[in-house]
Every structure is written in C-alpha cells, then in structure tokens.
Design a protein around this motif. Structure first.
Motif, short mmCIF file in Angstrom:
data_model
loop_
_atom_site.label_atom_id
_atom_site.label_comp_id
_atom_site.label_asym_id
_atom_site.label_seq_id
_atom_site.Cartn_x
_atom_site.Cartn_y
_atom_site.Cartn_z
N HIS A 124 51.54 21.06 56.35
CA HIS A 124 51.39 21.83 55.12
C HIS A 124 50.10 21.46 54.42
CE1 HIS A 124 55.72 21.96 56.00
NE2 HIS A 124 55.71 23.16 55.38
N ALA A 125 49.53 22.49 53.69
CA ALA A 125 48.33 22.28 52.88
C ALA A 125 48.42 23.20 51.67
CB ALA A 125 47.07 22.59 53.70
N THR A 126 47.57 22.90 50.64
CA THR A 126 47.53 23.70 49.40
C THR A 126 46.19 24.41 49.30
OG1 THR A 126 48.99 22.10 48.32
CG2 THR A 126 47.74 23.61 46.89
N VAL A 127 46.21 25.72 48.91
CA VAL A 127 44.98 26.53 48.76
C VAL A 127 44.94 27.06 47.34
CG1 VAL A 127 43.67 28.52 49.57
CG2 VAL A 127 45.04 27.18 51.19
N TYR A 128 43.85 26.74 46.59
CA TYR A 128 43.64 27.26 45.24
C TYR A 128 42.65 28.42 45.32
CZ TYR A 128 45.79 22.86 43.82
OH TYR A 128 46.64 21.82 43.67
N VAL A 129 43.07 29.60 44.84
CA VAL A 129 42.26 30.82 44.93
C VAL A 129 41.94 31.32 43.53
CG1 VAL A 129 42.12 33.19 45.78
CG2 VAL A 129 43.35 31.44 47.10
N SER A 130 40.62 31.54 43.25
CA SER A 130 40.17 32.08 41.97
C SER A 130 39.74 33.53 42.16
CB SER A 130 38.97 31.27 41.43
OG SER A 130 39.34 29.92 41.25
N VAL A 131 40.14 34.42 41.22
CA VAL A 131 39.77 35.84 41.26
C VAL A 131 38.48 36.03 40.46
CG1 VAL A 131 40.47 38.21 40.74
CG2 VAL A 131 42.17 36.50 41.47
N LEU A 132 37.44 36.66 41.09
CA LEU A 132 36.14 36.85 40.45
C LEU A 132 35.98 38.29 39.97
CD1 LEU A 132 33.88 34.99 43.04
CD2 LEU A 132 34.96 34.06 40.98
N ASP A 133 35.16 38.42 38.91
CA ASP A 133 34.85 39.76 38.39
C ASP A 133 33.88 40.46 39.35
OD1 ASP A 133 33.28 41.12 35.41
OD2 ASP A 133 34.80 41.94 36.76
N MET A 134 34.07 41.78 39.62
CA MET A 134 33.26 42.53 40.60
C MET A 134 32.29 43.48 39.89
SD MET A 134 34.49 45.26 43.49
CE MET A 134 34.95 44.01 44.68
N ASN A 135 31.12 43.64 40.50
CA ASN A 135 30.15 44.65 40.04
C ASN A 135 30.47 45.94 40.79
OD1 ASN A 135 27.95 46.29 39.56
ND2 ASN A 135 26.48 44.62 39.58
N ASP A 136 31.18 46.86 40.14
CA ASP A 136 31.65 48.06 40.83
C ASP A 136 31.30 49.34 40.09
OD1 ASP A 136 35.16 47.81 39.77
OD2 ASP A 136 33.28 47.55 38.69
N GLU A 137 30.35 49.30 39.16
CA GLU A 137 29.93 50.50 38.45
C GLU A 137 28.48 50.82 38.80
OE1 GLU A 137 31.76 52.41 36.66
OE2 GLU A 137 33.57 51.17 36.69
N SER A 138 28.19 52.09 38.96
CA SER A 138 26.82 52.53 39.28
C SER A 138 25.98 52.54 38.02
CB SER A 138 26.83 53.94 39.89
OG SER A 138 27.58 53.96 41.07
N PRO A 139 24.69 52.24 38.15
CA PRO A 139 23.80 52.30 36.99
C PRO A 139 23.63 53.74 36.51
CG PRO A 139 22.55 51.93 38.99
CD PRO A 139 23.99 51.85 39.37
N VAL A 140 23.24 53.89 35.24
CA VAL A 140 23.05 55.20 34.62
C VAL A 140 21.67 55.25 34.00
CG1 VAL A 140 23.90 56.82 32.88
CG2 VAL A 140 25.51 55.41 34.16
N LEU A 141 20.91 56.30 34.35
CA LEU A 141 19.58 56.49 33.77
C LEU A 141 19.71 56.99 32.34
CD1 LEU A 141 17.83 58.15 36.82
CD2 LEU A 141 17.18 55.96 35.79
N ASP A 142 18.90 56.41 31.46
CA ASP A 142 18.92 56.80 30.05
C ASP A 142 18.32 58.20 29.91
OD1 ASP A 142 17.15 55.81 27.06
OD2 ASP A 142 19.07 56.81 27.30
#
Length: 1315
Positions: free
Chosen positions: A783-801
């Motif tokens: 047996h072993a222990t695994v610690y998993v962290s959830v990261l924020d994703m860059n999932d939005e497209s840029p928008v031209l002004d």
C-alpha cells in the motif's frame, strides 16, 4: 440695384440630354431612376422640380436632382411618360418638357389564346403531318416578347412521338397505333420568351397549356384468335359428328369489331375433321384410330383461317391463321407381341412377330449375368396402362433363370438372367428349355402371348492348380547374400493338356524386391540381400501363385522370417523429456527415461543401460542405470536459477546397449522448476504527490510503481487499485512498462473521462489509498498514499478589444512612422500569455482588391507580438497606389490548455492622402501669345491647364497670376506691373483643371515690349503646394489690324471662320488673330454698298517672333499665293483694307505732326536706300536687269513655283513678283524688326492682289518673270532669308542658350520688339 443684379445673374441650364431620358420599367419603388443634370455659371445651389400628370410615378430630391420611382411602372400600360422639369438657383428658374421612355423588362409571361386544345386523329395519320397549332402572345418587346414553343411532357410517356415547330404547330414524328400504342395522349406544351433582364436578373418567362389527342381506329388490323395456342383431345373410334373443340377470333381493330367466318385451310392428316363457319366448332368427320396415327404422334394438325366480312383500308378482307392440335387418345384393343430384333432396328408389323428363340451359353455361366446373345423385344401398341403388360418364365428349367424386366409399358427389351450357375453344368445337362409369357392384365379377352426359348450348354476349363499346404514359413539371415536358396514349393493340376501346365510367380510386387522364384521349378532364392533389414522388416509375407494353361490360378501363402544381427543404436522413446517440480520441495522429481533397441529382444544387442551425461545443475539429480528413473536430490529455489534459463534445467541422459561394439544415444530432459508466491510487492515510495488541471476529461495525474521479486508472471504480475479517497473521480490503470525479465508494472492514475474536475466547486485536493497486488495464491499486496492537487485551467479564448480594432486612418508618405496603434486583447484566465500575429494583408484601391501575391502594401505595416502595429521604415506608403489596407490580426494565448487558443479580427486601415504631389502644368498651346493693345478688359488671352495626382481637396487646383513683368524692347530696365492680368476660376474636365488668363485692366499702349506673366497653380492641400509656369504676351499695335470685307453675312463668316484662318495662315506664314467679325454698320452702308460688302473681319497677322504684317502689305503678300486668294474669294472675300480711324477733333493736328514726321522719315529712307543701292556691284545690277528682261518673255503659265528664297531670282508661286537681290542690313532697319528677322520684298508690281486675280481669267499677266536658268546663275545672299528661316535661327539661338530643343515653343520669354 436689385433689379440690375437679377438681370445680370444668369439662369441655370439643363444638360442637353435632359430632353429625353430612359428608365427601366422594373425599377423598384424607391430606387434611383435617373438624375437631373443642370449647370449654373455662378455655381449657386440648385433646386429641382417635376410636375405634370405623369410626375406621380416619380419623386425628386430637390437638392440633388435624383429622381426615384414612387409608383410601379408598366411599359405595357404606358410606354411614354410626359413630365415638366424645372431647376432654380433661388433667383431664376428654368423649365423644360421631358419625355421619359420606359425601357422594357421581361416582366410578362406568354399567354395562350386558348385554355386547352382537344383534337381527334386517325391512327394511320402520316408522319410529319401537322395535327394542330397553338398560339401564345407576350406583351414584352424584342427577345423578351418573342415566343418559342416546346413540348415538355407527353402522357403516356412517348417523348419523341410528337414534335413542336416554332410557329406553334404540333407535328407527328412517328406513327400512331390504336391497338399497339395508346388511344389517348395528353401533351403539356410550354411557351417561353427568349429571356431578358428583370429586377437585375436574366430570366425566361414561361406558361403552359394542355392538349388532348384522341386516336381513332381504322380497319387496318387482321383478326386475332383468342386463347391460343389451341390444343385438345378426342378418343379414338369417336363417332362422326362429335364436337371436339371451338376456336374464337375477334376483329383486331377493337374500335370496329367486324363479323368473323372460319374455314379449315389444311389438315395433317386430312379428312378427319371439319369446322362450322359461323361458330368455329370443330367436329369429327372421319374414322379415328390412334394406332394408325402413330406416325403423327397421334396428333392431327389443323390450319384454321378467320376472315373478316368487310374490306379493310387496303381493299382486302383481313384474315388470320392459327394451328389447332387434336390428340387422339387410346383405348385397350391390342395384345402384346414378341420380336427378334434390337429396339432401334425393329419393324413393328404383324409379319415380324416371332414365337421361339434359340441360343448357347458356357457351363457355369455366372449368376446374375444376362444372356447377351438373345435380342428379345416385347411390344403392346396401346397407350399408357392399356399398353402395360407383365413378363414371366415357365417350364422345367424356369428356376435356373430370371426375366427382366418384370413389367413393360408399350415397348421394351427382354433379358434372361442366370440365377443358378451350378445348374448350368455341361457334365450334367447340355440343353435347357423355358417359356416366356406376356400378360396384359387389363385386357380380359386378349390377355396373353407366349414364346419358347432353347439354351445349349458349352464345356469350359474348370480346374485350378493346388498347393499341398496353404502356408509355408521360411528363414534367412538379414543382409544374406544374393542367390541364397530359401526353399522349393510346387503345386498340382488335375486338368490335362495345356490346362495342366503350371508356371510360378511371387506377389505382391514388394516381396520381389528381396526375393525371386523360378517360374518352372518353384525354387525361392535371395534377390537383394542389402534390402533385407530385420529391424525395418523382420518378416516378409507373400503369395506364391501357380497358373495353368487355361489361366486358372492356385496360390499359397509365404512367411519369410529374417534372423537378427547387432546393427541398431538404442532409440529413446521420446525426442525429449520434460517434468515440472515446485520450488522448495524435497525429492519431488521422479521421471522414467525409456529407450528401445530394434535389435532382437533377449540378446545383449537389445539390453539397455542409463546414465547422466551432462547438463545444468546435474549435481542436484540422479538416475537409476537399469530402470532409467531420474530423481532430484534435495529442494530447489526457483529464484536461485539463472534468470535467462526461465526456471528450466536441461540434463543430458545417455542410453547404451550391451552389444559388441556397444551403441548409444542421448536425450534432453527439461526440468521446469515452478515458482511459488513467496515474495510480496514493494512500492518504490510510500507517499506520492501529484497535481491535475481542472476540466480535463481523462487527464493524466501521476504514476505509482511497485515491484515483486517472484520469478513468474503469475506471482510478480501486479494489479493497482485505488482503495480509498477517489469517490469515483480518479481512476488507476495497470500498465506494463518493461516486457523483458523482470517485467515491471506501474499504476497510471487519470481523471475519469466522463467527469470534469472543477477547481472552483471543489474538492481541490484528493488523498488516495493505493494498493498493488500480485496474482499469486494466496495474493500478496502493498500500500501507498497519493496526494492529488486540482489546478486551475486556462480554457478561455482571448478576445480582441473592439475599440482597438476600429478603422484606423494613416497618413501616406510614412508621416506617422513608428507605432500607429496598440491592439488590445483580454483573457479572463488568470494565467495567460498573449501574443499577436499578422495573418494576412489585403491591398485595395477604390474598393478593388489587388490580387497580386507580392502587392507592395503588404510590407507597409508590421505587428509586434505585444500587439503594437507599426509602419515599416523600409517601405513608403503611397495613397495614390492603395487607399485601403485590410489586415487580419490573430491573438493567441500561449497558455491555453483547452478550447481554441486564438481569435482573429480584421482591421481596416484607411490611407489618408497627403498633399505630396505638386500640381503639374500641361503644355501651353502657345508659350508666346499675341495680344492687341486695344484688347478689352476680361478678354481671354490664353488658356492654362494643370493636374494633381492627389485626391480630394489636395487635388483641387486654383490658378493665380502672381507676377507680371514688362520687358521693354528698347533696353529699359524691366518693370513689374500689378493687376494687369488675372486667372479665371478653374474647372475640372477629365481630370484636368483649366482656367483662362484674362485682361484685368487696360493695357498701356505707350509701353513697347512684351509681358512676361508668372502663373502659379495652387492645390487645396495643407500645406498648399504650388507650381509655376510662364507665359509671354506680346502686344500688337492697333494700326496692324487688317480689315477683310466679305460679301456674305457675319453668321456665314463665323461658320467658316476656322477654314478662313487656315487659308490665311498658309498664305501669310503668320498667325492670324481675329479681333472680331461684325456686320457693316449703317454709317458705312452707302460706302460699301457698291462693293456688296456685308461683313467685316478685323485680323492681326503676327509672326512667331512678334512682328506683324502691316495691312498695306497684305495685298502684295497674297499675290504670291493665288490659290489661297481663290479659296478666300470662294468664302466671300471682296476687299482687303486698312482700318478706318474714327473722327476725332484732335486728329488733324496729330495728323499734321505725323505727316511731317513721316515725310522726314521717307526722305531719310530714300537717302539710305540710294546709298545702299549704289553700294551694290555693277555685275549684280546687270544680272537683275537680265532677269527682268528675261521674265518679260515668259508667260504666266510657264512661271515656276517653289519656296520663298529672298535675295535670289526664284519665284514663290505662279504670278508672283520677282524678288530683288537686295541686302537689307541693319543700317536700313527702321527699328521694327530684330537683326535676324525676315526681310520682306521692297518692290511690288501690283497694287491690289484681289483686283489683279479677278482679271486673271481674261488676260495674261504682264508681270516680270524669270527663268529657272537665270535663277540658278546667281548666288544666294545669306543675309536675305525668309521669315521661316529667320524664326528657325531665332529658335536655334534660344536652344543654345537654354540647353533645350523643341518646336519653337518655350517657357522663356521671346525677345521681340513691339510693333
């Protein structure tokens, strides 16, 4: 003052093409129909109007004059519209009538004159016949109103049966048929125009009509028999008059149905049947016997004709024929009979029947075999069951044979078959007798027929040779020598003669490879000793055969046994041995090794012993030498075996015999040591840390790894599981990472592909309990222990002004070098990195795209990755090349992990025109312009033109006279004169601005010289760019104005003005300047009435150098060109006069002073002339006098023509004066000409050229003429040159000083002396 201003204000005028305009009738309501065109000299704002009954169709924009459609237009209803249009400049109003022609549009479809067409046509109508004609009309004009026709559908489907002509006629392309084709047709006919424009599209209008064609039947078809073919039956022996069958026919013309009659045309055989003419009933008319009709297969064939009562269209009676087959059926009236023949050769007549047969067979004839020597045929001619009969055998010997078949229908071959062969014995009976009975069971009166059969027995050879014993056993050593005798065996035969002679042979063929027999004595010997191998074949089995003279055979069995010798190695029972033992177990192995020796058993040659000859780990094993049992010595650890052996131990066991010499062989024994699950898995780490991006389905999280030291896959194969902490969100999959020994497995932890992690909703952390288990039994795990962290994703497209993507104005010529705009884009993701890229560049000029791949504008702009749009310094932006640049910009988020990382947008860059083009003057028609001194104010003296390559305000040009410099002819210093000339307002025509130079104030007649006018063209840009040009204005004294009197009205003179000026220019070699053309005034009407003068043209004749021709010299000059004078007379010229001065009180005094001065000048001129003439040589005087005398002898018709060469005796034209060889030097110059100007002749023999030439048709000229010989005898004085030569010298001198060459037109000022 107001009334005076209004009267001076010019009203606006319509363009000449406004009387009649054209408008398309399909112009949509609200669309522009046309534009009113009007002009106002003062450029006042104009207001437009339209009135009239038809004006309701239109609406006028009063400010622009644009006329739009207000109501729907219809040319077919009203092709012409009459309106009244007006234009006003707020002061004056101009009106006119206008006709609006409505141009046709293709807005009407053709209309058929009938709603449908119905006709009837005979089915025999000829091909190409016109069936009917349709008509459609179209109210449009031209191709839009021209109607064309076609057939678009025919029902039933017959697309090529009918044709359509363009006059609307429908023609028949093929034949009709009431019976075989349709009796009715429906045609869909299309009428269409040739197409035209309607609402901006080219369309073709169509309409349709239906035509119905009924096909009428005519008598052109033969009758048709129904229900054919006709077949029926009738019993034989039927009585005469029996009705057998009825035939039925109908008229083929189904629309007529004529009456039908029947006859039999032919019968085969004849005379058996007849037919009723009206009903078609066929009845028996003769005797019917089926057996007599067998040649016809019992069938009577009739040919029946059906004929119509009335004539057809060909004038004949239509008819049809058909066949009727009548089969005569059988009754049982015949007895079976026998025939001696074969089936294919029998003649079945009564005389051929037989009642006995005779044949011979050999004794012991085989059972079941028919006697082929018999040819017995039985026959009953009745049909079916009536012709079926049975066959049987009778008599004392009937049990020896059987008959086949037992039953025959109609006809069959009879076979006698032996059933008891032993009874056929020549020694017991030599003849057998039997009877054959045929029985027709269905005929009680004539049931049976009988025939006798006699069979003779023939003797045969029936004894075979016999051996005393059935089996013989013989012995011989293997590999014995060839020829070795084994034994002698003989047989006996009781037959005598040739049947008692016996020969011997061996069989099968395989035994003859090693042995042979003497065919006469029966002695058996070795044939091939090398082939005799006991181990391969210890015993040979064969047959010894004895054959007598009649080929009867007797046999006995042979068994030849080979004796053994020691010649074989031991042979292992298996090619290899394998055993499985469990590790850690003691003495588990017990395997028996077996070998065999093919040598003879019970001898040392076949006695075998065993031993371990070699192999891996052989010290751990032992073998029993006699039994061959192999055993292990102590326990074995699977993990101690070399991994490359994969748990396999290979021993080499030898088996050997006790023969002399001893022979041996070996075998491999493979011992598989099986693994035991005696090791547990171990993780490489007890704790693992990992992270995963949110919203990534199936994303990889981390890898965990463990190992198991067991040797086999079932015990070291690991399976990973998430025991705790996952809640189904995270998955683990076992993966093989090393396929070679030892295999390794790792656990791949991923996100469930169906679940998206959400950083915001949580959870943000997972603690997983992971296990690794092997597949052994019992299973072991870690047996072993695994610690998993959830990261924020860059999932939005840029928008031209949007603000930064608005249209951008950029000044041309790199005015705004550097960054012209910062393109801005936003991204809602917290971690993003945006870069900008220029995707494409499109170059446009006046909205037209330049499709060149390397268009220059593509290098004008660049884009930094930070979004800064800049102008390239290496290229120059030119508005005149492109006025718009469309660039596509792409912004990309380098950190985007999901969805599309880029966004594109278009930025329009409008190139702003910079005032970078200087106005350019176009060439003047004349650089030097002649102006009369008395020219009125506002008189136009010259026209200037210029253009500017800029656009808009930058290209608008105004002309300004910036400087007027007067150059005195007497050498005084030049003087700047203000406000003398001005430029009019420029007008734009064809891309060029044009203005006229006008006199602004009265010219000073006291000034002698010329005006050098500086004209500046200024554009409307900021800053204003200018260009300068120069114009030389030479003034001419009023006294040089010549009056030409014409006998025609001034209007006619004005009409011919250009032609008159051209003639004067050619005749005088000068530039005529017309000051005016006026009617003769009342005060001078009486003076000129006698001459018939009606108009006076006032003209200045000026040379290019600024000198002018005095009026007094005009007659003399025109004398040299009588052809020009004749043309002027044709234009109505009467007289050439000097100008008449108006009466002035001060003129007498001035005239007196002028007269005295003129007298003094004349006296001085005479004195100078005398001095000059005295200086001429005596020789030249003699030559001149000779020329004059010679000229008197030459008629006017012989006078020479050619160019003017003053200083010689050459003539200018016919009737001209001789030219004196006079050298006019500067000492004789009166100050009116330059030193190098032309010198006119000082002598004239005629006073008025017009009067002289008018007399030429009636009398010869008495003028002095010279011959060509005299002319050529004198040299030409270089100082006496014509005016044209002088002007050329003048231009050449200018070119040398200015460095330019041309045609005499220069921007530099002409250095002329004012006249």
């Amino acid at each position: 003052m107001a009334n005076k201003g209004a009267s001076a204000h010019n009203p606006p005028t319509f363009a000449s093409n406004m009387t009649v305009v054209s408008v398309n009738e399909d112009t949509q309501i609200g669309a522009e129909a046309y534009r009113m065109l009007a002009y106002d000299e003062e450029n006042d704002p104009l207001t437009y109007y339209m009135t009239g009954t038809d004006s309701t169709f239109f609406k006028v924009d009063r400010n622009t004059g644009i006329v739009t459609v207000a109501r729907e237009l219809d040319r077919e209803a009203k092709p012409l519209l009459e309106v009244s249009i007006a234009v006003s400049d707020q002061i004056n109003r101009k009106s006119m009538s206008q006709t609006i022609i409505l141009e046709d549009a293709n807005d009407n479809a053709p209309i058929f004159l009938k709603p449908s067409y119905t006709i009837s046509v005979n089915e025999n109508e000829s091909k190409g016949a016109t069936l009917f004609t349709v008509k459609a009309v179209d109210s449009d004009e031209g191709p839009s109103g021209a109607v064309q026709y076609k057939i678009v559908e025919v029902l039933p489907n017959a697309p090529y049966l009918f044709g359509m002509q363009q006059n609307g006629s429908v023609i028949l392309n093929d034949t009709l048929s009431y019976a075989e084709k349709s009796t009715f047709y429906q045609l869909k006919i299309e009428a269409s125009d040739h197409g035209g424009m309607y609402n901006g599209r080219f369309i073709i209008q169509r309409s349709f009509v239906f035509a119905f064609i009924n096909v009428k039947d005519v008598p052109d078809m033969n009758p048709i028999f129904l229900n054919i073919p006709y077949q029926t039956t009738v019993p034989e022996n039927s009585s005469v008059g029996t009705t057998v069958f009825q035939v039925l026919a109908i008229d083929g013309d189904r629309g007529i149905k004529d009456e039908i009659t029947y006859t039999i045309q032919n019968s085969h055989p004849p005379g058996l049947f007849q037919i009723e003419a009206q009903s078609g009933d066929i009845i028996v008319s003769g005797s019917l016997n089926r057996e007599e009709l067998l040649d016809f297969n019992s069938v009577v064939e009739l040919q029946v004709m059906a004929k119509e009562k009335c004539l057809d269209i060909h004038g004949t009676y239509a008819s049809a024929n058909t066949s009727v087959s009548i089969k005569v059926t059988d009754i049982n009236d015949n007895t079976p009979a026998f025939y001696n023949c074969s089936l294919d050769t029998c003649n079945f007549i009564q005389s051929s029947e037989v009642n006995s047969f005779n044949t011979s067979i050999p004794e012991h004839f085989s059972t079941g075999v028919p006697i082929n020597s018999l040819t017995i045929v039985a026959r009953d001619p009745d049909q079916g069951v009536n012709g079926t009969f049975t066959l049987s055998l009778h008599g004392q010997d009937a049990s020896v044979f059987t008959i086949s078949p037992k039953e025959i229908t109609n006809l069959g071959k009879v076979q006698i078959i032996v059933s008891n062969s032993s009874a056929i014995d020549y020694e017991q009976r030599r003849v057998l007798n039997i009877e054959i009975v045929a029985n027709d069971t269905t005929n009680p009166t004539k049931c049976c027929s009988t025939v006798s059969l006699t069979i003779n027995i023939v003797d045969i050879n029936d004894h075979s040779p016999e051996f005393p014993r059935q089996t013989y056993i013989l012995f011989v050593e293997e590999h014995a020598n060839n020829g070795t005798e084994i034994g002698n065996i003989t047989a006996n035969d009781s037959d005598s003669g040739i049947f008692g002679i016996i020969t011997y042979s061996l069989s099968p063929k395989s035994i003859r490879n090693g042995f042979k027999v003497n065919s006469m004595t029966g002695v058996i010997t070795v044939e091939n000793g090398t082939a005799l191998d006991r181990e391969k074949r210890p015993v040979y089995y064969g047959i010894l055969q004895a054959t007598d003279g009649g080929n009867r055979i007797g046999t006995t069995s042979l068994e030849i046994v080979l004796k053994d010798i020691n010649d074989f190695h031991p042979v292992m029972a298996r090619d290899s041995y394998a055993a499985f033992i469990m590790e850690n177990n003691d003495n588990e192995l017990n395997i028996k090794i077996e070998a065999f020796d093919n040598d003879q058993e019970g001898t040392n040659n076949s006695e075998i012993r065993y031993t371990i000859a070699g192999g891996d780990y052989q010290q751990n094993f032992t073998i029993d030498s006699i039994t061959g049992v192999l055993q292990s010595v102590g326990p074995i650890d699977r993990e101690d075996i070399e991994p490359s052996l994969d748990g396999k131990i290979i021993l080499i066991v030898k088996a050997y015999d006790l023969g002399v010499p001893s022979l041996s062989t070996t075998v491999n024994v493979t011992i598989n040591v099986e693994d035991e699950n005696d090791n547990s898995p171990v993780f490489t780490e007890s704790v693992y840390n990992a992270s995963v991006m949110e919203n990534t389905l199936g994303a990889f999280v981390t890898l965990v790894k463990a190992s198991d030291n067991d040797a086999t896959e079932i015990n070291n194969r690991l399976i990973y599981r998430i025991e705790t902490g996952s809640t189904g969100t995270l998955l683990i999959r076992t993966m093989l990472i090393n396929k070679i020994y030892p295999k390794q497995y790792q656990g791949n932890i991923t996100v469930d592909p169906t679940i998206a992690l959400d950083y915001d909703k949580g959870p943000k952390f997972y603690t997983l309990g992971v296990s690794a288990s092997d597949l052994g039994f019992p299973s072991k795990s870690a047996h072993a222990t695994v610690y998993v962290s959830v990261l924020d994703m860059n999932d939005e497209s840029p928008v031209l002004d949007p603000e930064s993507m608005k249209d951008l104005d950029v000044m041309e010529n790199n005015t705004n070098l550097g960054i012209v705009r910062d393109i801005i884009a936003t991204d809602v993701d917290t971690n993003h990195s945006l870069i900008f890229k220029l995707v494409s560049v499109v170059c446009l000029k006046s909205k037209i795209i330049d499709a060149q791949p390397d268009a220059p504008c593509k290098d004008w702009f660049g884009l930094y990755e930070n979004g800064s749009l800049y102008m390239n310094e290496s290229s120059v932006i030119d508005y005149e090349e492109y006025d718009q640049v469309d660039i596509t910009i792409c912004v990309t988020d380098l950190y985007t992990e999901k969805n599309y990382p880029s966004t594109t947008g278009k930025l329009t860059i409008n190139i702003v025109d910079a005032n970078d083009n200087v106005p350019v003057f176009l060439a003047f028609e004349r650089v030097s312009v002649i102006v009369p001194e008395l020219a009125p104010i506002s008189a136009e003296v010259a026209t200037v033109k210029a253009s500017d390559n800029d656009t808009g305000k930058n290209a608008e040009i105004n002309f300004v006279v910036t400087k007027v410099l007067f150059i005195f002819s007497d050498g005084q210093p030049n003087k700047v004169l203000p406000e003398v000339f001005e430029a009019s307002r420029a007008t734009l025509v064809g891309g060029e601005y044009t203005a006229t130079i006008k006199i602004k104030s009265s010219l000073d007649k006291t000034l002698k010289g010329q005006y050098k006018v500086t004209i500046e063209a200024r554009d409307g840009g900021k800053p204003t760019l200018t260009a300068k040009s120069y114009l030389d204005l030479i003034t001419v004294d009023e006294s040089y104005k010549t009056r030409l009197e014409f006998g025609i009205a001034p209007e006619e003179v004005q009409q011919n003005l250009n032609e008159i000026i051209a003639v004067l220019r050619k005749a005088t070699h000068s530039n005529p300047y017309v000051a005016g053309v006026n009617a003769v005034g009342n005060e001078r009407a009486q003076t000129l009435d006698r001459n018939g003068a009606k108009a006076v043209m006032e003209v200045y004749f000026v040379y290019n150098n600024g000198t002018a021709i005095p009026p007094a010299n005009m007659n003399r000059i025109l004398q040299f060109n009588p052809e020009a004078v004749k043309e002027l007379i044709d234009f109505g010229l009467l007289n050439i006069k000097e100008p008449t001065e108006p009466t002035d009180p001060e003129r007498p005094l001035l005239a007196t002073i002028g007269g005295l001065a003129a007298a003094f000048v004349i006296v001085l001129a005479i004195m100078i002339t005398i001095v000059v003439c005295n200086r001429q040589s005596y020789k030249r005087k003699i030559k001149s006098m000779t020329a004059m005398n010679t000229a008197k002898t030459i008629t006017i018709d012989a006078q020479q023509s050619g160019p003017v060469v003053p200083g010689t005796n050459k003539y200018i034209l016919e009737g001209a004066n001789p030219v004196w060889n006079t050298d006019i030097t500067t000492s004789a110059d009166l100050g009116f000409e330059e030193a190098n100007s032309d010198s006119a002749s000082i002598n004239s023999l005629d006073e008025n050229v017009v009067d002289t030439l008018l007399e030429m048709p009636t009398k010869k000229s008495s003028q002095l003429e010279m011959t060509e010989k005299t002319i050529n005898s004198h040299s030409i004085d270089e100082k006496a040159k014509p005016l044209s030569a002088a002007l050329d010298d003048h231009d050449n001198n200018k070119e040398k000083t200015s460095g330019k060459s041309g045609d005499g037109i220069h921007k530099s000022t002409l250095n002329c002396t004012d006249i």
